[in-house]
Write a protein that holds these residues in place. Structure first.
Motif, PDB file in Angstrom:
ATOM      1  N   GLU A 194       0.853  -1.193   0.000  1.00 27.25           N
ATOM      2  CA  GLU A 194       0.000   0.000   0.000  1.00 27.25           C
ATOM      3  C   GLU A 194       0.884   1.236   0.000  1.00 27.25           C
ATOM      4  N   VAL A 195       0.409   2.275  -0.656  1.00 26.96           N
ATOM      5  CA  VAL A 195       0.975   3.612  -0.520  1.00 26.96           C
ATOM      6  C   VAL A 195      -0.209   4.562  -0.412  1.00 26.96           C
ATOM      7  N   ALA A 196      -0.154   5.503   0.550  1.00 21.76           N
ATOM      8  CA  ALA A 196      -1.368   6.255   0.868  1.00 21.76           C
ATOM      9  C   ALA A 196      -1.050   7.633   1.420  1.00 21.76           C
ATOM     10  N   PHE A 197      -2.057   8.500   1.283  1.00 21.33           N
ATOM     11  CA  PHE A 197      -1.983   9.856   1.820  1.00 21.33           C
ATOM     12  C   PHE A 197      -3.127  10.048   2.813  1.00 21.33           C
ATOM     13  N   GLY A 198      -2.790  10.184   4.098  1.00 17.54           N
ATOM     14  CA  GLY A 198      -3.789  10.462   5.117  1.00 17.54           C
ATOM     15  C   GLY A 198      -4.061  11.951   5.189  1.00 17.54           C
ATOM     16  N   VAL A 199      -5.359  12.337   5.239  1.00 19.64           N
ATOM     17  CA  VAL A 199      -5.711  13.757   5.121  1.00 19.64           C
ATOM     18  C   VAL A 199      -6.738  14.204   6.169  1.00 19.64           C
ATOM     19  N   ASN A 200      -6.819  13.507   7.281  1.00 22.53           N
ATOM     20  CA  ASN A 200      -7.726  13.917   8.353  1.00 22.53           C
ATOM     21  C   ASN A 200      -7.003  14.937   9.228  1.00 22.53           C
ATOM     22  N   ASP A 201      -7.433  16.202   9.157  1.00 21.29           N
ATOM     23  CA  ASP A 201      -6.695  17.266   9.838  1.00 21.29           C
ATOM     24  C   ASP A 201      -6.880  17.261  11.352  1.00 21.29           C
ATOM     25  N   ARG A 202      -7.763  16.395  11.861  1.00 20.67           N
ATOM     26  CA  ARG A 202      -7.920  16.269  13.307  1.00 20.67           C
ATOM     27  C   ARG A 202      -7.136  15.081  13.869  1.00 20.67           C
ATOM     28  N   ALA A 203      -6.529  14.299  12.991  1.00 24.49           N
ATOM     29  CA  ALA A 203      -5.774  13.129  13.443  1.00 24.49           C
ATOM     30  C   ALA A 203      -4.502  13.563  14.163  1.00 24.49           C
ATOM     31  N   GLU A 204      -4.194  12.878  15.255  1.00 18.99           N
ATOM     32  CA  GLU A 204      -2.991  13.150  16.028  1.00 18.99           C
ATOM     33  C   GLU A 204      -2.086  11.928  16.023  1.00 18.99           C
ATOM     34  N   VAL A 205      -0.795  12.168  15.947  1.00 20.39           N
ATOM     35  CA  VAL A 205       0.180  11.080  15.947  1.00 20.39           C
ATOM     36  C   VAL A 205       0.529  10.727  17.385  1.00 20.39           C
ATOM     37  N   THR A 206       0.151   9.519  17.788  1.00 19.77           N
ATOM     38  CA  THR A 206       0.397   9.062  19.159  1.00 19.77           C
ATOM     39  C   THR A 206       1.019   7.677  19.204  1.00 19.77           C
ATOM     40  N   GLY A 207       1.203   7.059  18.032  1.00 21.32           N
ATOM     41  CA  GLY A 207       1.697   5.691  17.996  1.00 21.32           C
ATOM     42  C   GLY A 207       0.615   4.673  17.727  1.00 21.32           C
ATOM     43  N   GLU A 208      -0.646   5.111  17.654  1.00 22.84           N
ATOM     44  CA  GLU A 208      -1.751   4.216  17.312  1.00 22.84           C
ATOM     45  C   GLU A 208      -2.001   4.344  15.814  1.00 22.84           C
ATOM     46  N   VAL A 209      -1.668   3.283  15.064  1.00 17.81           N
ATOM     47  CA  VAL A 209      -1.640   3.363  13.602  1.00 17.81           C
ATOM     48  C   VAL A 209      -2.984   3.771  13.020  1.00 17.81           C
ATOM     49  N   LEU A 210      -4.085   3.295  13.595  1.00 19.01           N
ATOM     50  CA  LEU A 210      -5.403   3.617  13.065  1.00 19.01           C
ATOM     51  C   LEU A 210      -5.575   5.116  12.871  1.00 19.01           C
ATOM     52  N   GLU A 211      -5.099   5.904  13.827  1.00 14.18           N
ATOM     53  CA  GLU A 211      -5.204   7.358  13.724  1.00 14.18           C
ATOM     54  C   GLU A 211      -3.974   7.963  13.062  1.00 14.18           C
ATOM     55  N   ASP A 212      -2.789   7.464  13.402  1.00 16.58           N
ATOM     56  CA  ASP A 212      -1.557   8.030  12.844  1.00 16.58           C
ATOM     57  C   ASP A 212      -1.607   8.083  11.319  1.00 16.58           C
ATOM     58  N   GLU A 213      -2.066   6.988  10.699  1.00 15.89           N
ATOM     59  CA  GLU A 213      -2.028   6.909   9.240  1.00 15.89           C
ATOM     60  C   GLU A 213      -2.961   7.910   8.575  1.00 15.89           C
ATOM     61  N   LYS A 214      -3.954   8.410   9.316  1.00 12.99           N
ATOM     62  CA  LYS A 214      -4.860   9.410   8.747  1.00 12.99           C
ATOM     63  C   LYS A 214      -4.252  10.810   8.789  1.00 12.99           C
ATOM     64  N   ALA A 215      -3.070  10.935   9.403  1.00 15.59           N
ATOM     65  CA  ALA A 215      -2.439  12.242   9.564  1.00 15.59           C
ATOM     66  C   ALA A 215      -1.423  12.553   8.474  1.00 15.59           C
ATOM     67  N   GLY A 216      -1.051  11.566   7.652  1.00 18.66           N
ATOM     68  CA  GLY A 216      -0.033  11.858   6.650  1.00 18.66           C
ATOM     69  C   GLY A 216       0.283  10.671   5.765  1.00 18.66           C
ATOM     70  N   PHE A 217       1.391  10.782   5.058  1.00 20.59           N
ATOM     71  CA  PHE A 217       1.819   9.733   4.133  1.00 20.59           C
ATOM     72  C   PHE A 217       2.136   8.447   4.896  1.00 20.59           C
ATOM     73  N   HIS A 218       1.793   7.317   4.286  1.00 24.50           N
ATOM     74  CA  HIS A 218       2.189   6.029   4.847  1.00 24.50           C
ATOM     75  C   HIS A 218       2.241   4.975   3.751  1.00 24.50           C
ATOM     76  N   TRP A 219       2.940   3.917   4.050  1.00 24.39           N
ATOM     77  CA  TRP A 219       2.984   2.756   3.168  1.00 24.39           C
ATOM     78  C   TRP A 219       2.863   1.520   4.047  1.00 24.39           C
ATOM     79  N   ALA A 220       2.657   0.371   3.422  1.00 24.10           N
ATOM     80  CA  ALA A 220       2.498  -0.855   4.198  1.00 24.10           C
ATOM     81  C   ALA A 220       3.172  -2.015   3.490  1.00 24.10           C
TER      82      ALA A 220
END
Length: 359
Positions: free
Chosen positions: A273-299
């Motif tokens: 996977e390659v993806a762009f997370g765009v949820n502007d309320r998402a916070e990076v805390t180490g929980e992938v479910l939310e972290d990945e909605k905050a920015g670029f990620h791959w899997a």
């Protein structure tokens, strides 16, 4: 605080005659319970109560909580048996009998639920692995109309593209092959009868694609480069050729662990996977479910549930199956300096430039 009732109506718009099931996984001897997991099960009970209130107004059924023993791995196949309230049930039968499943689990059930959504005409699901009550004040509280608009803008850029060129903040670079693939949006809307992909994460907010995995004869994947991964303050480099991690470079225990992990099962090394997370309320805390909605990620690992070709049968055993995201959002130790979508006609569009989204 989040209006859960409004969220459930906005996202799912339940209709008369529907059958709604909340599902949770349970600890087992080798996967012990913890505070966050037990809190998630309580959260599921609370959300179920809110959905039952909506059901009384809209004339649909909300079943008892569906429980099953945890798979122990993200996106592994689910066990055969479960319990619906106090009754023993076949897990797949219980899921298929629902028109909407909301899975608030410890281990991601996205892959098996996605396959079920593809097979069943009137089935959709929200997968919420690792969801926490605090997210009701962050990513779950986003304006999903704005999230959907950003997802669509990036979808339009990626549609028909051939490459995604990513420069990381470490200076390393990787090209992801977008040929022979269609991007998808996880935009926070899952009404009954939705066309296309009928599974979302919640919180939502990403546009994603599975890179071409080289399944066509004599057409190798172009995915190649070096992907930096920072874990436990150790920088590890994944060297990628033909959409596969072929070398793990590093001198510490994290590098050794990843090298052994990929060596144990070649399917794990697939770029999934390659993806762009765009949820502007998402916070990076180490929980992938939310972290990945905050920015670029791959899997890496399994991809068939997202439109790829690597499935359970490609792994050494069902217990070896994995789909694991790695995130590069603001707040992560490594970020993305630039991400450019390239089309066959030479057109290039920057989605991220100088570390900032352009959309």
């Amino acid at each position: 605080m989040l209006d859960v009732k409004k969220l459930l109506i906005d996202v799912f718009d339940p209709q008369p005659g529907e059958v709604v099931t909340f599902a949770v996984d349970l600890p087992r001897d080798d996967v012990p319970d913890h505070e966050g997991w037990s809190a998630r099960r309580a959260m599921a009970e609370r959300w179920r109560g809110v959905m039952a209130e909506i059901a009384s107004e809209r004339n649909f059924e909300v079943r008892p909580i569906l429980t099953f023993v945890a798979s122990g791995a993200n996106n592994a196949d689910l066990p055969a048996e479960g319990r619906l309230g106090d009754d023993d049930v076949g897990l797949m039968d219980a899921l298929k009998a629902s028109t909407l499943v909301i899975a608030m689990t410890e281990f991601s059930a996205t892959a098996p639920l996605a396959n079920l959504a593809e097979a069943e005409d009137d089935f959709r699901a929200a997968s919420m692995p690792g969801v926490q009550e605090r997210m009701e004040g962050t990513a779950l509280a986003a304006d999903y109309s704005k999230v959907a608009a950003r997802c669509k803008a990036i979808f339009d850029i990626m549609d028909g593209a051939v490459l995604c060129d990513v420069l990381f903040s470490t200076g390393h670079r990787c090209w992801f092959d977008l040929r022979h693939r269609m991007p998808e949006m996880d935009d926070g809307f899952l009404p009954r009868g939705k066309e296309g992909d009928r599974i979302i994460n919640l919180p939502s907010g990403e546009t994603y694609v599975v890179p071409y995995e080289g399944e066509f004869e004599a057409v190798p994947s172009w995915t190649a480069g070096t992907i930096p991964v920072m874990e436990e303050e150790e920088l590890v480099l994944f060297h990628v050729v033909a959409n596969t991690v072929v070398v793990v470079e590093g001198e510490g225990p994290v590098a050794e662990r990843f090298a052994a992990f990929f060596d144990a099962d070649a399917a794990r090394a697939n770029i999934a996977e390659v993806a762009f997370g765009v949820n502007d309320r998402a916070e990076v805390t180490g929980e992938v479910l939310e972290d990945e909605k905050a920015g670029f990620h791959w899997a890496f690992g399994r991809s068939d549930h997202l439109g790829g070709v690597v499935g359970v049968e490609d792994f050494e055993s069902p217990e070896s199956v994995v789909h694991q995201d790695i995130v590069y959002a603001e707040g992560n130790p490594v970020q993305v300096e630039r991400a450019v979508i390239i089309h066959a006609d030479g057109r290039q569009v920057a989605v991220i430039d100088k570390g900032e989204y352009k959309f």
